[in-house]
Design an enzyme around this catalytic site. Structure first.
Site, PDB file in Angstrom:
ATOM      1  N   HIS A  99      -1.020 -73.908   4.192  1.00  0.00           N
ATOM      2  CA  HIS A  99      -1.173 -72.249   4.348  1.00  0.00           C
ATOM      3  C   HIS A  99      -1.538 -72.029   5.801  1.00  0.00           C
ATOM      4  O   HIS A  99      -2.657 -72.251   6.293  1.00  0.00           O
ATOM      5  CB  HIS A  99      -2.478 -71.748   3.525  1.00  0.00           C
ATOM      6  CG  HIS A  99      -2.518 -70.453   3.306  1.00  0.00           C
ATOM      7  ND1 HIS A  99      -2.843 -69.451   4.408  1.00  0.00           N
ATOM      8  CD2 HIS A  99      -1.859 -69.461   2.355  1.00  0.00           C
ATOM      9  CE1 HIS A  99      -2.943 -68.242   3.735  1.00  0.00           C
ATOM     10  NE2 HIS A  99      -2.174 -68.307   2.590  1.00  0.00           N
ATOM     11  N   VAL A 100      -0.572 -71.632   6.407  1.00  0.00           N
ATOM     12  CA  VAL A 100      -0.490 -71.159   8.059  1.00  0.00           C
ATOM     13  C   VAL A 100      -1.296 -70.172   8.260  1.00  0.00           C
ATOM     14  O   VAL A 100      -0.818 -68.849   7.969  1.00  0.00           O
ATOM     15  CB  VAL A 100       0.699 -71.251   8.782  1.00  0.00           C
ATOM     16  CG1 VAL A 100       0.519 -71.050  10.161  1.00  0.00           C
ATOM     17  CG2 VAL A 100       1.327 -72.557   8.416  1.00  0.00           C
TER      18      VAL A 100
END
Length: 165
Positions: free
Chosen positions: A86-87
């Protein structure tokens, strides 16, 4: 007696290694400022304060989800790990700005294949935390999940070891 002691000291189950999907400094998941990740409710793992601007496949496997905004990808590795990368935090609110996706759901990927590129500085300039949680979502299937907390890693350095029960 000694055989029982010896047996208790020998690790059981096969170990799986997850490589770093991006370069940066590894921090404990508990230090992520979003309780969705820091609580461990989505799985166990680590987070990376990125120094780069790309996410690569951390293992051979299959892409099981890519979020429409390009900020997150889920993989099922050939070793049986369900991985979520999850950026940034709340970066879905960017509506896809600053993200370029290079994979699709259903793609078979090899370790090192490019999945997502992102503009780290532009995301920061818009006020978002760029910390990247990396979760093993099926952690309950493993007896231990250990990450390289405190280390600086390059893409594809050893990041997480998961030992099967």
């Amino acid at each position: 007696m000694f055989s029982r002691l010896f047996h208790s000291l020998v690790p059981h189950g096969k170990g799986s290694v997850l490589r770093a999907p991006l370069a940066g400094t590894v921090i404990p998941l508990s230090e992520v400022s979003d309780p969705t990740f820091s609580s461990g409710s989505l799985g166990e793992g680590v987070a990376i304060e990125p120094s780069g601007c790309r996410v690569v496949a951390p293992a051979d496997g299959k892409v099981t989800a890519i979020f429409p905004t390009g900020h997150a990808v889920a993989l099922h590795t050939d070793d049986g790990l369900d991985v979520l990368i999850h950026v940034g935090l709340d970066t879905y609110k960017l509506g896809g700005r600053h993200f370029t996706v290079h994979a699709q759901v259903g793609d078979t990927v090899k370790q090192g294949d490019l999945l997502i590129e992102f503009d780290r500085e532009a995301i920061r300039e818009e006020g978002y935390d760029i910390t990247v949680p990396i979760l093993i979502c099926n952690a309950a299937e493993f007896s231990s999940i250990k990450g390289r907390v405190g280390d600086t890693v390059l893409e594809l350095d050893k990041l997480i070891t998961a030992r099967e029960r």
